[in-house]
Design a protein around this motif. Sequence first.
Motif, PDB file in Angstrom:
ATOM      1  N   GLN A  63      56.626  78.052 -10.847  1.00 55.61           N
ATOM      2  CA  GLN A  63      56.483  76.767 -10.268  1.00 55.61           C
ATOM      3  C   GLN A  63      55.292  77.231  -8.864  1.00 55.61           C
ATOM      4  O   GLN A  63      54.474  76.294  -8.911  1.00 55.61           O
ATOM      5  CB  GLN A  63      57.551  76.322  -9.810  1.00 55.61           C
ATOM      6  N   GLU A  64      55.537  78.165  -8.376  1.00 54.34           N
ATOM      7  CA  GLU A  64      54.598  78.506  -7.230  1.00 54.34           C
ATOM      8  C   GLU A  64      53.073  78.436  -7.592  1.00 54.34           C
ATOM      9  O   GLU A  64      52.184  78.279  -6.970  1.00 54.34           O
ATOM     10  CB  GLU A  64      54.984  79.700  -6.442  1.00 54.34           C
ATOM     11  N   GLU A  65      52.792  78.796  -8.905  1.00 52.70           N
ATOM     12  CA  GLU A  65      51.270  79.050  -9.442  1.00 52.70           C
ATOM     13  C   GLU A  65      50.886  77.802 -10.122  1.00 52.70           C
ATOM     14  O   GLU A  65      49.964  77.734 -10.693  1.00 52.70           O
ATOM     15  CB  GLU A  65      51.300  80.166 -10.025  1.00 52.70           C
ATOM     16  N   ILE A  66      51.412  76.818 -10.097  1.00 54.23           N
ATOM     17  CA  ILE A  66      51.100  75.495 -10.865  1.00 54.23           C
ATOM     18  C   ILE A  66      49.909  75.050 -10.103  1.00 54.23           C
ATOM     19  O   ILE A  66      50.025  74.809  -8.835  1.00 54.23           O
ATOM     20  CB  ILE A  66      52.361  74.259 -10.987  1.00 54.23           C
ATOM     21  N   GLY A  67      48.918  74.876 -10.638  1.00 52.36           N
ATOM     22  CA  GLY A  67      47.625  74.181  -9.956  1.00 52.36           C
ATOM     23  C   GLY A  67      46.698  75.366  -9.583  1.00 52.36           C
ATOM     24  O   GLY A  67      45.517  74.939  -8.927  1.00 52.36           O
ATOM     25  N   VAL A 104      61.842  78.420 -11.121  1.00 57.79           N
ATOM     26  CA  VAL A 104      61.631  77.447 -12.141  1.00 57.79           C
ATOM     27  C   VAL A 104      59.954  77.834 -12.632  1.00 57.79           C
ATOM     28  O   VAL A 104      59.169  78.270 -11.921  1.00 57.79           O
ATOM     29  CB  VAL A 104      61.392  76.047 -11.425  1.00 57.79           C
ATOM     30  N   ALA A 105      60.097  77.704 -14.192  1.00 59.31           N
ATOM     31  CA  ALA A 105      58.797  78.026 -14.722  1.00 59.31           C
ATOM     32  C   ALA A 105      58.389  77.125 -15.726  1.00 59.31           C
ATOM     33  O   ALA A 105      59.447  76.495 -16.421  1.00 59.31           O
ATOM     34  CB  ALA A 105      58.541  79.568 -15.106  1.00 59.31           C
ATOM     35  N   TRP A 106      57.232  76.831 -16.129  1.00 61.04           N
ATOM     36  CA  TRP A 106      57.082  76.054 -17.213  1.00 61.04           C
ATOM     37  C   TRP A 106      56.548  77.073 -18.251  1.00 61.04           C
ATOM     38  O   TRP A 106      56.069  78.211 -18.084  1.00 61.04           O
ATOM     39  CB  TRP A 106      55.528  75.341 -17.037  1.00 61.04           C
ATOM     40  N   VAL A 107      56.980  76.622 -19.426  1.00 58.27           N
ATOM     41  CA  VAL A 107      57.021  77.723 -20.777  1.00 58.27           C
ATOM     42  C   VAL A 107      56.391  76.708 -21.947  1.00 58.27           C
ATOM     43  O   VAL A 107      57.116  75.621 -22.048  1.00 58.27           O
ATOM     44  CB  VAL A 107      58.467  78.348 -20.929  1.00 58.27           C
TER      45      VAL A 107
END
Length: 198
Positions: A78-82, A115-118
């Motif tokens: 989540q911290e690296e979104i964008g 939290v992460a996107w997968v």
Amino acid sequence: AFSHQILNAMPYAFLDDAPLEERRSRAVALRRALPEDTRDLGSLDLGAVENAARDAWPVVRDADELHDALLTLGMLPQEEIGRGAGSSEAEWHDWFGDLVRDGRAARATYGQDHVAWVAVESVPLVAAAFADVRFSPTPQALPARGPVPTQEEAETAIVRSRVECTGPFTPAELAQALGLRQAAVDVALARLEAAGGV
């Protein structure tokens, strides 16, 4: 530059009494190419390193490129979104919503509030790496693509995916970014080093 000592016949290529002026090697003019201290030979420009790391990160300009980035990275914390150039964080959220609606991505929650996107294709890998992972929405069952990876294999695959898209890092930074145990990252990096990947 490493041939300068040979060209200059240093230190004792000639053992006769001829004067230094008569040596043919003295006619070769050499510009200064090596640093005074040999420890400076491996030094890199920090700006060049940062540019290379930025270039290695996936470029995301639409939902399909976000899906490709999720497949490449294995998972996107989540911290690296964008992160990266070319689009805003709000656009990434919009594209991720499109992928979720199409059944191509899910949000993974694991560990202590990580939290992460997968990408849906990476769900089995992430599930093997994190025993406590929860996906939202729960992805549809995918056809099996070979044997289910062990936890160590899954951790190594996630670390490998991340290493291919980033610049220099420490194992502690990598463990914190991915939400993996430090020992698991150390083992994964040792395996990658043995295989020539890092």
